[in-house]
Design a protein around this motif. Structure first.
Motif, mmCIF file in Angstrom:
data_model
loop_
_atom_site.group_PDB
_atom_site.id
_atom_site.type_symbol
_atom_site.label_atom_id
_atom_site.label_comp_id
_atom_site.label_asym_id
_atom_site.label_seq_id
_atom_site.Cartn_x
_atom_site.Cartn_y
_atom_site.Cartn_z
ATOM 1 N N LEU A 4 0.862 -1.171 0.000
ATOM 2 C CA LEU A 4 0.000 0.000 0.000
ATOM 3 C C LEU A 4 0.906 1.230 0.000
ATOM 4 N N VAL A 5 0.777 2.073 -1.016
ATOM 5 C CA VAL A 5 1.604 3.281 -1.132
ATOM 6 C C VAL A 5 0.740 4.486 -0.781
ATOM 7 N N VAL A 6 1.243 5.298 0.154
ATOM 8 C CA VAL A 6 0.523 6.486 0.613
ATOM 9 C C VAL A 6 1.373 7.713 0.300
ATOM 10 N N ASP A 7 0.855 8.593 -0.534
ATOM 11 C CA ASP A 7 1.561 9.815 -0.937
ATOM 12 C C ASP A 7 0.923 10.992 -0.201
ATOM 13 N N ILE A 13 -4.057 13.580 0.248
ATOM 14 C CA ILE A 13 -3.298 12.352 0.480
ATOM 15 C C ILE A 13 -3.883 11.291 -0.444
ATOM 16 N N LYS A 14 -3.004 10.654 -1.221
ATOM 17 C CA LYS A 14 -3.454 9.649 -2.183
ATOM 18 C C LYS A 14 -2.885 8.293 -1.813
ATOM 19 N N ALA A 15 -3.618 7.250 -2.121
ATOM 20 C CA ALA A 15 -3.165 5.900 -1.793
ATOM 21 C C ALA A 15 -3.578 4.920 -2.881
ATOM 22 N N GLN A 16 -2.686 3.951 -3.120
ATOM 23 C CA GLN A 16 -2.959 2.888 -4.077
ATOM 24 C C GLN A 16 -2.208 1.647 -3.614
ATOM 25 N N ALA A 17 -2.734 0.485 -3.934
ATOM 26 C CA ALA A 17 -2.100 -0.764 -3.502
ATOM 27 C C ALA A 17 -1.888 -1.698 -4.680
ATOM 28 N N THR A 18 -0.939 -2.584 -4.532
ATOM 29 C CA THR A 18 -0.663 -3.591 -5.548
ATOM 30 C C THR A 18 -1.947 -4.331 -5.917
ATOM 31 N N GLY A 19 -2.232 -4.403 -7.208
ATOM 32 C CA GLY A 19 -3.409 -5.131 -7.669
ATOM 33 C C GLY A 19 -4.700 -4.327 -7.653
#
Length: 215
Positions: A4-7, A13-19
């Motif tokens: 889980l990547v949190v920018d 604040i943006k977040a996206q995860a593998t898959g």
């Protein structure tokens, strides 16, 4: 491994995860504390599966920990236990460094992030070096960030702001002997023409950098 990547930014604040094709985006601002960030992100990504977390932090990070409170967010980031809060391994790096890592293709690359402030990072032959040169003196008693950050854009207007961005890019490229310069961040889209050796980055590269922290 699913990450889980949190920018973390001064406005969002943006977040996206593998898959996951979906990317979540929440408001931040001067009242956003570390505890509230984790609570908001965990709520927004409820149901997602991830084994580790990468956080791009808008401030100074040493040995994987924030050592100064962010200028444009709330307090409580120094000493906060992110691993306990997320319940899994966490890596924290400067937000510009994370986007730089995702933009890197080789050689010596300078990354400049034009957003709420000015993020800077240098990668030399694969070695990442976050920098805080944004707060050094530039002109008329103001710092580089005060000219090309969000406040500078509002104060100067787009035309003068662009001129200062190009001046700073040229200065930094020469001083640091960079092969390439990548200009990213939310306000990079306002630039129309860039000198040779300078290219626009993509905000999505922050997420690529977050995944690369674990590879």
């Amino acid at each position: 491994m699913k990450v889980l990547v949190v920018d973390v930014g001064g406005n969002h604040i943006k977040a996206q995860a593998t898959g996951q094709k979906e990317r979540v985006k929440i408001l931040s601002g001067p009242k956003m504390t570390a505890k509230e960030m984790v609570r908001s992100i965990r709520k927004a990504v409820a149901g997602w599966k991830y084994d580790a977390v990468s956080i791009g932090y808008p401030g100074i990070v040493r040995r994987g920990k924030p050592v100064a409170e962010p200028r444009n967010l709330g307090r409580g980031w120094i000493g906060f236990d992110f691993e306990k809060a997320f319940g899994c391994p966490v890596k924290v790096t400067n937000d510009a460094a994370m986007q730089a890592l995702g933009s890197y293709r080789g050689g010596t690359m300078l990354f400049l992030g034009l957003g709420t402030g000015l993020g800077t990072a240098l990668i030399v032959d694969g070695v990442l070096a976050p920098m805080e040169i944004a707060h050094l003196s530039y002109k008329n008693g103001r710092t580089y960030e005060e000219y090309v950050g969000e406040a500078g854009l509002k104060r100067l207007g787009k035309r003068k702001w662009r001129r200062h961005v190009l001046d700073i890019v040229t200065r930094f490229k020469a001083a640091l002997e960079a092969d390439d310069v990548v200009v990213g961040g939310g306000n990079a889209k306002l630039l129309h023409k860039l000198p040779a050796g300078v290219q626009l980055g993509a905000n999505a590269n922050a997420f690529i950098g977050g995944y690369r922290l674990w590879t």
